[in-house]
Design a protein around this motif. Structure first.
Motif, PDB file in Angstrom:
ATOM      1  N   VAL A   5       0.788  -1.180   0.147  1.00 55.37           N
ATOM      2  CA  VAL A   5      -0.137  -0.180  -0.015  1.00 55.37           C
ATOM      3  C   VAL A   5       1.041   1.373   0.035  1.00 55.37           C
ATOM      4  N   ARG A   6       0.425   2.237  -0.733  1.00 54.73           N
ATOM      5  CA  ARG A   6       1.294   3.270  -0.974  1.00 54.73           C
ATOM      6  C   ARG A   6       1.347   4.093   0.529  1.00 54.73           C
ATOM      7  N   GLY A   7       2.737   4.480   0.720  1.00 52.37           N
ATOM      8  CA  GLY A   7       3.025   4.976   2.052  1.00 52.37           C
ATOM      9  C   GLY A   7       3.271   4.078   3.194  1.00 52.37           C
ATOM     10  N   GLN A   8       3.344   2.951   3.040  1.00 50.87           N
ATOM     11  CA  GLN A   8       3.987   1.906   3.938  1.00 50.87           C
ATOM     12  C   GLN A   8       5.003   1.198   3.278  1.00 50.87           C
ATOM     13  N   THR A   9       5.736   0.791   4.168  1.00 49.98           N
ATOM     14  CA  THR A   9       7.112   0.039   3.682  1.00 49.98           C
ATOM     15  C   THR A   9       6.956  -1.232   3.644  1.00 49.98           C
ATOM     16  N   GLU A  10       6.489  -1.956   4.555  1.00 45.83           N
ATOM     17  CA  GLU A  10       6.048  -3.214   4.810  1.00 45.83           C
ATOM     18  C   GLU A  10       4.615  -3.837   4.157  1.00 45.83           C
ATOM     19  N   PRO A  11       4.660  -4.662   3.391  1.00 44.77           N
ATOM     20  CA  PRO A  11       3.405  -5.076   2.786  1.00 44.77           C
ATOM     21  C   PRO A  11       2.477  -5.795   3.959  1.00 44.77           C
ATOM     22  N   ILE A  12       0.942  -5.767   3.560  1.00 43.39           N
ATOM     23  CA  ILE A  12       0.027  -6.441   4.404  1.00 43.39           C
ATOM     24  C   ILE A  12      -0.019  -7.682   3.914  1.00 43.39           C
ATOM     25  N   SER A  13       0.260  -8.797   4.871  1.00 41.45           N
ATOM     26  CA  SER A  13       0.755 -10.238   4.582  1.00 41.45           C
ATOM     27  C   SER A  13      -0.553 -10.858   5.061  1.00 41.45           C
ATOM     28  N   LYS A  14      -0.925 -11.911   4.311  1.00 41.40           N
ATOM     29  CA  LYS A  14      -2.152 -12.665   4.830  1.00 41.40           C
ATOM     30  C   LYS A  14      -1.614 -14.483   4.409  1.00 41.40           C
ATOM     31  N   PRO A  15      -1.482 -15.187   5.547  1.00 41.47           N
ATOM     32  CA  PRO A  15      -1.408 -16.524   5.109  1.00 41.47           C
ATOM     33  C   PRO A  15      -2.441 -17.362   5.021  1.00 41.47           C
ATOM     34  N   PHE A  16      -2.095 -18.473   4.175  1.00 46.38           N
ATOM     35  CA  PHE A  16      -3.257 -19.122   3.785  1.00 46.38           C
ATOM     36  C   PHE A  16      -2.823 -20.699   3.929  1.00 46.38           C
ATOM     37  N   ARG A  17      -3.545 -21.891   4.302  1.00 41.61           N
ATOM     38  CA  ARG A  17      -3.047 -23.053   4.485  1.00 41.61           C
ATOM     39  C   ARG A  17      -2.984 -23.781   3.028  1.00 41.61           C
ATOM     40  N   ASP A  18      -3.903 -23.326   2.075  1.00 43.82           N
ATOM     41  CA  ASP A  18      -4.086 -24.110   0.893  1.00 43.82           C
ATOM     42  C   ASP A  18      -3.944 -22.702  -0.173  1.00 43.82           C
ATOM     43  N   ASP A  19      -3.768 -23.274  -1.485  1.00 46.09           N
ATOM     44  CA  ASP A  19      -3.819 -21.981  -2.402  1.00 46.09           C
ATOM     45  C   ASP A  19      -5.041 -22.322  -3.343  1.00 46.09           C
ATOM     46  N   ARG A  20      -5.871 -22.894  -2.854  1.00 45.23           N
ATOM     47  CA  ARG A  20      -7.193 -23.006  -3.926  1.00 45.23           C
ATOM     48  C   ARG A  20      -7.860 -21.735  -3.899  1.00 45.23           C
ATOM     49  N   SER A  21      -8.130 -20.863  -2.891  1.00 49.04           N
ATOM     50  CA  SER A  21      -8.829 -19.738  -2.961  1.00 49.04           C
ATOM     51  C   SER A  21      -7.975 -18.290  -3.043  1.00 49.04           C
ATOM     52  N   ILE A  22      -6.618 -18.503  -3.000  1.00 47.28           N
ATOM     53  CA  ILE A  22      -5.901 -17.325  -2.888  1.00 47.28           C
ATOM     54  C   ILE A  22      -5.821 -16.818  -4.392  1.00 47.28           C
ATOM     55  N   HIS A  23      -6.136 -17.850  -5.332  1.00 49.84           N
ATOM     56  CA  HIS A  23      -6.420 -17.406  -6.602  1.00 49.84           C
ATOM     57  C   HIS A  23      -7.366 -16.615  -7.063  1.00 49.84           C
ATOM     58  N   ASP A  24      -8.517 -16.916  -6.339  1.00 53.03           N
ATOM     59  CA  ASP A  24      -9.775 -16.028  -6.506  1.00 53.03           C
ATOM     60  C   ASP A  24      -9.663 -14.852  -5.953  1.00 53.03           C
ATOM     61  N   ILE A  25      -8.892 -14.693  -4.800  1.00 56.78           N
ATOM     62  CA  ILE A  25      -8.598 -13.445  -4.191  1.00 56.78           C
ATOM     63  C   ILE A  25      -7.740 -12.635  -4.912  1.00 56.78           C
ATOM     64  N   CYS A  26      -6.460 -12.963  -5.574  1.00 57.80           N
ATOM     65  CA  CYS A  26      -5.874 -12.301  -6.483  1.00 57.80           C
ATOM     66  C   CYS A  26      -6.439 -11.852  -7.796  1.00 57.80           C
ATOM     67  N   ARG A  27      -7.402 -12.881  -8.462  1.00 64.36           N
ATOM     68  CA  ARG A  27      -8.015 -12.513  -9.426  1.00 64.36           C
ATOM     69  C   ARG A  27      -9.159 -11.265  -9.155  1.00 64.36           C
ATOM     70  N   ALA A  28      -9.626 -11.178  -7.946  1.00 65.34           N
ATOM     71  CA  ALA A  28     -10.468 -10.122  -7.586  1.00 65.34           C
ATOM     72  C   ALA A  28      -9.675  -8.763  -7.202  1.00 65.34           C
ATOM     73  N   LEU A  29      -8.401  -9.103  -6.569  1.00 65.61           N
ATOM     74  CA  LEU A  29      -7.517  -7.647  -6.540  1.00 65.61           C
ATOM     75  C   LEU A  29      -7.145  -7.197  -7.655  1.00 65.61           C
ATOM     76  N   ALA A  30      -7.123  -8.150  -8.699  1.00 65.06           N
ATOM     77  CA  ALA A  30      -6.697  -7.496 -10.166  1.00 65.06           C
ATOM     78  C   ALA A  30      -7.710  -6.850 -10.827  1.00 65.06           C
ATOM     79  N   GLU A  31      -9.055  -7.308 -10.632  1.00 65.17           N
ATOM     80  CA  GLU A  31     -10.132  -6.613 -11.061  1.00 65.17           C
ATOM     81  C   GLU A  31     -10.361  -5.302 -10.330  1.00 65.17           C
ATOM     82  N   TYR A  32     -10.049  -5.146  -9.327  1.00 62.73           N
ATOM     83  CA  TYR A  32     -10.561  -3.794  -8.686  1.00 62.73           C
ATOM     84  C   TYR A  32      -9.424  -2.901  -8.605  1.00 62.73           C
ATOM     85  N   ALA A  33      -7.976  -3.280  -8.445  1.00 65.46           N
ATOM     86  CA  ALA A  33      -7.023  -2.576  -8.161  1.00 65.46           C
ATOM     87  C   ALA A  33      -6.143  -2.193  -9.362  1.00 65.46           C
ATOM     88  N   LEU A  34      -6.330  -2.628 -10.717  1.00 62.59           N
ATOM     89  CA  LEU A  34      -5.731  -2.546 -11.595  1.00 62.59           C
ATOM     90  C   LEU A  34      -6.370  -1.633 -12.601  1.00 62.59           C
TER      91      LEU A  34
END
Length: 124
Positions: free
Chosen positions: A95-124
């Motif tokens: 995030v602009r203005g912060q040196t460290e990223p926001i980090s969220k751990p997941f136990r599985d990568d099934r849903s992380i793809h959906d969340i990254c796709r949503a981030l791409a839709e909204y943030a790009l």
């Protein structure tokens, strides 16, 4: 499987309409919840205007830290998927203005793809 996935550390999708009702005090006029995911007790919420990260704290989860990030402030994001021996996945959001990223751990990568796709839709 949604509740079980959430308890295991996998993101499970939440009902956007239900969260819309819960967050009426927090949402701006005309703002609507479009997608939402739960990770154990925490939530990642996509509205039409911003990203909301809810970190439930304490034994009961009644205390919450709510971080609001306008999409225009997201500079970049990355995802690390699981491997054969490394079973944890991780999402990082800079995030602009912060040196460290926001980090969220997941136990599985099934849903992380959906969340990254949503981030791409909204943030790009």
């Amino acid at each position: 499987m949604g509740l079980l996935d959430g308890l295991l550390g996998n993101a499970s999708e939440n009902d956007a309409q239900e969260l819309q009702q819960e967050l009426t005090q927090l949402l701006a006029t005309g703002e609507r919840v479009e997608k939402a995911y739960a990770i154990i007790r925490d939530q990642i919420i996509f509205t039409n205007k911003r990203l909301i990260l809810v970190d439930k704290q304490g034994v009961t989860g009644k205390k919450r830290e709510i971080l609001s990030v306008p999409y225009r402030s997201i500079e970049r994001f990355s995802m690390e998927t699981t491997g054969h021996f490394d079973l944890d996945a991780e999402l990082k959001i800079w995030v602009r203005g912060q040196t460290e990223p926001i980090s969220k751990p997941f136990r599985d990568d099934r849903s992380i793809h959906d969340i990254c796709r949503a981030l791409a839709e909204y943030a790009l």
